[in-house]
Design a protein around this motif. Structure first.
Motif, PDB file in Angstrom:
ATOM      1  N   PHE A 192     -75.640 -64.245  28.645  1.00 52.22           N
ATOM      2  CA  PHE A 192     -76.335 -63.480  29.677  1.00 52.22           C
ATOM      3  C   PHE A 192     -77.841 -63.608  29.440  1.00 52.22           C
ATOM      4  O   PHE A 192     -78.361 -63.143  28.436  1.00 52.22           O
ATOM      5  N   GLY A 193     -78.552 -64.276  30.389  1.00 56.81           N
ATOM      6  CA  GLY A 193     -79.990 -64.418  30.280  1.00 56.81           C
ATOM      7  C   GLY A 193     -80.717 -63.325  31.025  1.00 56.81           C
ATOM      8  O   GLY A 193     -80.114 -62.376  31.528  1.00 56.81           O
ATOM      9  N   GLU A 194     -82.039 -63.440  31.107  1.00 54.13           N
ATOM     10  CA  GLU A 194     -82.836 -62.422  31.795  1.00 54.13           C
ATOM     11  C   GLU A 194     -82.551 -62.400  33.289  1.00 54.13           C
ATOM     12  O   GLU A 194     -82.590 -61.350  33.923  1.00 54.13           O
ATOM     13  N   GLU A 195     -82.272 -63.582  33.849  1.00 54.54           N
ATOM     14  CA  GLU A 195     -82.076 -63.653  35.295  1.00 54.54           C
ATOM     15  C   GLU A 195     -80.737 -64.265  35.704  1.00 54.54           C
ATOM     16  O   GLU A 195     -80.389 -64.237  36.882  1.00 54.54           O
ATOM     17  N   ASP A 196     -80.008 -64.840  34.764  1.00 60.22           N
ATOM     18  CA  ASP A 196     -78.763 -65.486  35.149  1.00 60.22           C
ATOM     19  C   ASP A 196     -77.797 -65.504  33.973  1.00 60.22           C
ATOM     20  O   ASP A 196     -78.089 -64.983  32.899  1.00 60.22           O
ATOM     21  N   ILE A 197     -76.628 -66.076  34.213  1.00 57.40           N
ATOM     22  CA  ILE A 197     -75.651 -66.263  33.153  1.00 57.40           C
ATOM     23  C   ILE A 197     -75.375 -67.756  33.001  1.00 57.40           C
ATOM     24  O   ILE A 197     -75.650 -68.546  33.914  1.00 57.40           O
ATOM     25  N   SER A 198     -74.847 -68.133  31.877  1.00 54.60           N
ATOM     26  CA  SER A 198     -74.467 -69.521  31.661  1.00 54.60           C
ATOM     27  C   SER A 198     -73.217 -69.555  30.798  1.00 54.60           C
ATOM     28  O   SER A 198     -72.963 -68.640  30.011  1.00 54.60           O
ATOM     29  N   SER A 228     -68.130 -69.805  36.906  1.00 50.98           N
ATOM     30  CA  SER A 228     -69.441 -70.271  37.377  1.00 50.98           C
ATOM     31  C   SER A 228     -69.493 -70.295  38.897  1.00 50.98           C
ATOM     32  O   SER A 228     -70.506 -69.913  39.505  1.00 50.98           O
ATOM     33  N   HIS A 229     -68.414 -70.751  39.512  1.00 51.39           N
ATOM     34  CA  HIS A 229     -68.361 -70.790  40.986  1.00 51.39           C
ATOM     35  C   HIS A 229     -68.464 -69.383  41.570  1.00 51.39           C
ATOM     36  O   HIS A 229     -69.212 -69.149  42.526  1.00 51.39           O
ATOM     37  N   ASP A 230     -67.727 -68.437  40.969  1.00 49.10           N
ATOM     38  CA  ASP A 230     -67.729 -67.072  41.489  1.00 49.10           C
ATOM     39  C   ASP A 230     -69.091 -66.400  41.321  1.00 49.10           C
ATOM     40  O   ASP A 230     -69.665 -65.862  42.286  1.00 49.10           O
ATOM     41  N   LEU A 231     -69.615 -66.404  40.087  1.00 56.57           N
ATOM     42  CA  LEU A 231     -70.806 -65.617  39.777  1.00 56.57           C
ATOM     43  C   LEU A 231     -72.109 -66.314  40.136  1.00 56.57           C
ATOM     44  O   LEU A 231     -73.094 -65.652  40.489  1.00 56.57           O
ATOM     45  N   ILE A 232     -72.126 -67.627  40.049  1.00 57.59           N
ATOM     46  CA  ILE A 232     -73.367 -68.366  40.313  1.00 57.59           C
ATOM     47  C   ILE A 232     -73.320 -69.030  41.693  1.00 57.59           C
ATOM     48  O   ILE A 232     -74.215 -68.849  42.516  1.00 57.59           O
ATOM     49  N   GLY A 233     -72.240 -69.792  41.937  1.00 56.73           N
ATOM     50  CA  GLY A 233     -72.143 -70.511  43.212  1.00 56.73           C
ATOM     51  C   GLY A 233     -72.063 -69.599  44.408  1.00 56.73           C
ATOM     52  O   GLY A 233     -72.769 -69.791  45.404  1.00 56.73           O
ATOM     53  N   GLY A 257     -72.350 -66.123  44.114  1.00 61.88           N
ATOM     54  CA  GLY A 257     -73.129 -64.907  43.901  1.00 61.88           C
ATOM     55  C   GLY A 257     -72.317 -63.630  43.874  1.00 61.88           C
ATOM     56  O   GLY A 257     -72.842 -62.547  44.173  1.00 61.88           O
ATOM     57  N   LYS A 258     -71.052 -63.716  43.517  1.00 63.67           N
ATOM     58  CA  LYS A 258     -70.217 -62.516  43.442  1.00 63.67           C
ATOM     59  C   LYS A 258     -70.637 -61.650  42.255  1.00 63.67           C
ATOM     60  O   LYS A 258     -71.248 -62.116  41.311  1.00 63.67           O
ATOM     61  N   GLU A 259     -70.271 -60.386  42.332  1.00 66.23           N
ATOM     62  CA  GLU A 259     -70.608 -59.449  41.261  1.00 66.23           C
ATOM     63  C   GLU A 259     -69.604 -59.474  40.116  1.00 66.23           C
ATOM     64  O   GLU A 259     -69.890 -59.012  39.013  1.00 66.23           O
ATOM     65  N   LEU A 260     -68.421 -60.013  40.351  1.00 59.03           N
ATOM     66  CA  LEU A 260     -67.432 -60.118  39.279  1.00 59.03           C
ATOM     67  C   LEU A 260     -66.539 -61.325  39.514  1.00 59.03           C
ATOM     68  O   LEU A 260     -66.436 -61.839  40.631  1.00 59.03           O
ATOM     69  N   SER A 261     -65.917 -61.765  38.434  1.00 55.95           N
ATOM     70  CA  SER A 261     -64.962 -62.872  38.503  1.00 55.95           C
ATOM     71  C   SER A 261     -63.724 -62.466  37.730  1.00 55.95           C
ATOM     72  O   SER A 261     -63.821 -61.914  36.632  1.00 55.95           O
ATOM     73  N   GLU A 262     -62.572 -62.741  38.293  1.00 53.84           N
ATOM     74  CA  GLU A 262     -61.314 -62.388  37.629  1.00 53.84           C
ATOM     75  C   GLU A 262     -60.720 -63.603  36.925  1.00 53.84           C
ATOM     76  O   GLU A 262     -60.831 -64.735  37.409  1.00 53.84           O
ATOM     77  N   PHE A 263     -60.076 -63.357  35.798  1.00 56.54           N
ATOM     78  CA  PHE A 263     -59.328 -64.397  35.106  1.00 56.54           C
ATOM     79  C   PHE A 263     -58.203 -63.740  34.326  1.00 56.54           C
ATOM     80  O   PHE A 263     -58.224 -62.532  34.067  1.00 56.54           O
ATOM     81  N   ILE A 264     -57.222 -64.549  33.924  1.00 61.44           N
ATOM     82  CA  ILE A 264     -56.086 -64.043  33.167  1.00 61.44           C
ATOM     83  C   ILE A 264     -56.287 -64.348  31.682  1.00 61.44           C
ATOM     84  O   ILE A 264     -56.495 -65.501  31.300  1.00 61.44           O
ATOM     85  N   ASP A 265     -56.263 -63.288  30.877  1.00 61.32           N
ATOM     86  CA  ASP A 265     -56.262 -63.455  29.429  1.00 61.32           C
ATOM     87  C   ASP A 265     -54.822 -63.708  29.004  1.00 61.32           C
ATOM     88  O   ASP A 265     -53.948 -62.869  29.185  1.00 61.32           O
ATOM     89  N   ARG A 266     -54.570 -64.886  28.442  1.00 59.09           N
ATOM     90  CA  ARG A 266     -53.207 -65.288  28.087  1.00 59.09           C
ATOM     91  C   ARG A 266     -52.922 -65.088  26.602  1.00 59.09           C
ATOM     92  O   ARG A 266     -52.000 -65.703  26.058  1.00 59.09           O
ATOM     93  N   SER A 267     -53.700 -64.263  25.937  1.00 63.58           N
ATOM     94  CA  SER A 267     -53.484 -63.970  24.526  1.00 63.58           C
ATOM     95  C   SER A 267     -52.082 -63.387  24.337  1.00 63.58           C
ATOM     96  O   SER A 267     -51.702 -62.447  25.043  1.00 63.58           O
ATOM     97  N   PRO A 268     -51.306 -63.903  23.392  1.00 61.35           N
ATOM     98  CA  PRO A 268     -49.935 -63.415  23.207  1.00 61.35           C
ATOM     99  C   PRO A 268     -49.865 -61.926  22.878  1.00 61.35           C
ATOM    100  O   PRO A 268     -48.933 -61.239  23.288  1.00 61.35           O
ATOM    101  N   SER A 269     -50.858 -61.424  22.161  1.00 58.81           N
ATOM    102  CA  SER A 269     -50.799 -60.036  21.706  1.00 58.81           C
ATOM    103  C   SER A 269     -51.094 -59.025  22.812  1.00 58.81           C
ATOM    104  O   SER A 269     -50.523 -57.936  22.831  1.00 58.81           O
ATOM    105  N   GLU A 270     -51.983 -59.375  23.742  1.00 61.24           N
ATOM    106  CA  GLU A 270     -52.393 -58.406  24.767  1.00 61.24           C
ATOM    107  C   GLU A 270     -52.844 -59.117  26.034  1.00 61.24           C
ATOM    108  O   GLU A 270     -54.025 -59.096  26.393  1.00 61.24           O
ATOM    109  N   PRO A 271     -51.924 -59.753  26.745  1.00 63.53           N
ATOM    110  CA  PRO A 271     -52.313 -60.468  27.969  1.00 63.53           C
ATOM    111  C   PRO A 271     -52.632 -59.495  29.100  1.00 63.53           C
ATOM    112  O   PRO A 271     -52.164 -58.357  29.110  1.00 63.53           O
ATOM    113  N   GLY A 272     -53.434 -59.967  30.045  1.00 64.24           N
ATOM    114  CA  GLY A 272     -53.760 -59.101  31.170  1.00 64.24           C
ATOM    115  C   GLY A 272     -54.714 -59.754  32.154  1.00 64.24           C
ATOM    116  O   GLY A 272     -55.224 -60.854  31.919  1.00 64.24           O
TER     117      GLY A 272
END
Length: 244
Positions: A124-130, A176-181, A183-198
């Motif tokens: 998280f930078g001063e003006e953007d994310i990468s 990157s497409h959601d937040l930068i391309g 300009g959405k305020e949030l991006s969803e993804f699936i955490d596939r960690s075996p211990s606590e997926p969600g």
């Protein structure tokens, strides 16, 4: 890609230079272990990996690897030698892979690709994310990433947090497409960690993540849905498909 090569045989030096140049990789060539250590100190943090010959003048590759592991930040090292009896000693010295000469171009490329796998880091930078690729912290994490690669997955980290998410290999491009391309305020993804997926929501304003835990049947449905979406984001991660 920045590669450190330690090799004393002129013909093999030319072979490696020709191949790595044709693949578009940057590299430095050392003629012995001591010179390789010098390059590693001078360019600390630069190299994605090292291809290390074993039998070299002044200092052999095993001793060079021991010093690099003891005194420098971690980066992967592959032993490349004609003598298979060195295998256990090379691995004990902290090398990550053992390749026997003669090494074909396909084998060399596969070794470089396997050792250059990195987790994703959201900054998280001063003006953007990468989203960048970060060096694995240690051999254990590298091995974990190699196993995830076979499943079409990778690790996603947030700068400043110790927790990592297990995600689809293309997820960085979707975020990157959601937040930068778009300009959405949030991006969803699936955490596939075996211990606590969600289902996770990554907020652009402060990189805060919330997670909704899922039942097994819900997780399967959500992963299938994300897999279909992620096919559209076959960008920089395409070379890490599990069938390669």
């Amino acid at each position: 890609m920045n590669i450190l090569i330690a090799e004393d045989t002129p013909t093999i030096q030319v072979f490696n230079c020709t191949l790595l140049s044709s693949w578009g990789f940057n590299f430095d060539m050392a003629s012995d272990g001591a010179e390789a250590i010098g390059y590693a100190y001078k360019n600390k943090g630069k190299y994605d990996l090292c291809l290390m010959d074993i039998e070299m003048p002044k200092m052999n590759g095993i001793e060079a690897a021991r010093i690099i592991r003891r005194e420098l930040p971690y980066f992967p090292i592959a032993a490349i030698t004609a003598d298979p009896s060195y295998r256990s000693e090379c691995l004990a010295a902290g090398m990550d892979e053992f390749v026997q000469k003669p090494c074909t171009p396909n084998r060399l490329f596969a070794t470089i690709r396997d050792l250059s796998i990195k987790p994703l880091l959201v900054k998280f930078g001063e003006e953007d994310i990468s989203i960048v690729e970060a060096m694995p912290m240690n051999p254990k994490e590298l091995q974990e990433l190699r196993e995830l690669k076979k499943q079409g997955l990778t690790k996603l980290k947030l700068l400043g947090l110790n927790h990592a998410f297990i995600v689809h290999r293309n997820i960085q491009n979707k975020i990157s497409h959601d937040l930068i391309g778009e300009g959405k305020e949030l991006s969803e993804f699936i955490d596939r960690s075996p211990s606590e997926p969600g289902r996770c929501q990554l907020y652009k304003a402060n990189l805060h993540v919330t997670k909704d835990l899922l039942l097994p049947e819900e997780l399967e449905e959500e992963m299938h849905r994300e897999n279909e979406i992620a096919v559209r984001f076959n960008g920089a991660t395409e070379r890490y498909t599990p069938d390669d």
